[in-house]
Design a protein around this motif. Structure first.
Motif, short mmCIF file in Angstrom:
data_model
loop_
_atom_site.label_atom_id
_atom_site.label_comp_id
_atom_site.label_asym_id
_atom_site.label_seq_id
_atom_site.Cartn_x
_atom_site.Cartn_y
_atom_site.Cartn_z
N GLY A 216 43.58 41.53 34.16
CA GLY A 216 42.53 42.53 34.20
C GLY A 216 42.60 43.49 33.03
N GLY A 217 41.88 44.60 33.13
CA GLY A 217 41.94 45.68 32.14
C GLY A 217 41.57 45.25 30.74
N ASP A 218 42.26 45.83 29.76
CA ASP A 218 41.95 45.57 28.35
C ASP A 218 42.18 44.11 27.99
OD1 ASP A 218 41.22 48.19 27.97
OD2 ASP A 218 43.18 48.81 27.19
N THR A 219 43.18 43.49 28.62
CA THR A 219 43.44 42.07 28.34
C THR A 219 42.23 41.23 28.71
OG1 THR A 219 45.84 42.25 28.61
CG2 THR A 219 44.86 40.08 28.95
N LYS A 221 39.12 42.19 28.93
CA LYS A 221 38.03 42.48 28.00
C LYS A 221 38.19 41.69 26.71
CE LYS A 221 37.18 47.21 29.63
NZ LYS A 221 37.25 48.65 29.27
N SER A 235 38.65 35.77 37.46
CA SER A 235 39.76 36.72 37.47
C SER A 235 40.23 37.04 38.87
CB SER A 235 39.35 38.04 36.79
OG SER A 235 40.41 38.98 36.83
N GLY A 238 41.30 41.45 37.69
CA GLY A 238 40.30 42.49 37.44
C GLY A 238 38.94 42.02 37.91
N LEU A 241 35.60 43.93 36.99
CA LEU A 241 35.38 43.86 35.55
C LEU A 241 34.93 42.46 35.15
CD1 LEU A 241 35.51 45.04 32.72
CD2 LEU A 241 37.97 44.56 32.68
#
Length: 305
Positions: A216-219, A221, A235, A238, A241
């Motif tokens: 998840g998170g910045d990874t 994205k 996912s 995340g 997201l």
């Protein structure tokens, strides 16, 4: 009376306690199981901290830790077919796992194969079943390239092995100190952290065909940019997201048929459970701290005396 390891309110380790409680009674469609082993997972301490699964109401305190167990059937509730007292089973408990006796719904309980120990069977319902469900959802073709983020974690380790069994080439992101472990599973290791997408491109110059995200998170994205067809992005790390990015959340089947299948893979050697630590119930706090630290490699179990 039987013992159970519980949390008495939301918070940190100070909310945990080893208590005695009555043996729960199975209702219609349920089994009472004498627990032999319980898997320890990150979701256990997250629930203690206040995390809630979608659609889940507030916990009733004291709440027993644990989402996966293996043991023997003690009582069969009304309307249950296909199970008998004394059979070895594994599945998802309704009344917690870090306890000597718990109740399981027959729909999410499977017979334990003779080729698996109780400890090995106990660690299949959460991580391995999530990995299996995600790969069924993606349906990667043999010879295609799949990126798995968080390949060194519980779900990731299972996902790499199952994907490789399907004939899929796997690129897995994980911490640098897990390089040898991830490669031993048959994946191409890529160090995690900022800039991971560029490192994946270097490791897979022909591109990746699908992404199974567990971080998840910045990874998430970053790696989402690696697939032009976002329907090939799922996912478990995340979920909201992933949907925002045009992908999807992993859809869990949550049934005994999936448990049967991951057990078959484990017995056949395609899926190693990597049980690396075992603790008795009176040391459940130590087991949970080991997982909460985020530095464990493999699965941790609590085994009853």
């Amino acid at each position: 009376m039987p013992k159970a390891y519980v949390f008495t309110r939301n918070g940190g380790p100070e909310t945990e306690a080893l208590v005695e409680r009555e043996v729960p009674a199975p209702g219609p469609g349920e089994l009472l199981v004498a627990v032999r082993a319980a898997g320890v997972n990150p979701v256990d301490w997250k629930l203690r901290s206040g995390f809630r699964r979608p659609g889940e109401g507030p916990p009733v305190f004291p709440a027993v830790f644990g989402s996966e167990v293996a043991g023997t059937v003690e009582r069969v509730g009304p309307g249950v077919e296909g199970f008998e007292v004394g059979q070895a089973v594994f599945g998802t408990p309704r009344t917690g796992g870090y306890t000597e006796y718990t109740v399981l719904s027959a729909e999410v309980t499977a017979l334990k194969p003779d080729g698996l120990s109780f400890a090995e069977a106990a660690v299949l319902p959460v991580a391995a079943a999530t990995a299996y469900d995600g790969l069924q959802q993606l349906g990667p073709a043999g010879g295609s390239t799949l990126l798995i983020t968080g390949a060194g974690g519980g779900v990731g380790v299972a996902a790499v092995q199952i994907a490789r069994h399907m004939g899929v080439r796997v690129v897995g992101t994980a911490a640098a100190d897990k390089k040898a472990f991830v490669e031993s599973l048959g994946a191409v290791h890529v160090p995690s952290g900022p800039g991971v997408a560029e490192r994946v491109r270097a490791a897979a110059p022909d591109g990746v065909d699908a992404v199974f995200d567990l971080v998840g998170g910045d990874t998430l994205k970053e790696v989402a940019e690696l697939v032009t067809d976002r329907t090939r992005l799922i996912s478990a790390g995340g979920k909201p997201l992933a949907v925002e990015l045009g992908g999807a959340a992993v859809v869990r089947a949550r049934n005994a048929a999936v448990f049967d299948e991951v057990a078959r893979l484990a017995v056949g050697g395609a899926l190693r459970t990597f049980v690396t630590g075992s603790y008795p119930l009176d040391r459940a706090a130590e087991a949970l701290r080991a997982v909460e630290s985020g530095h464990t490699q493999g699965k941790i179990v609590i085994e009853m005396g």
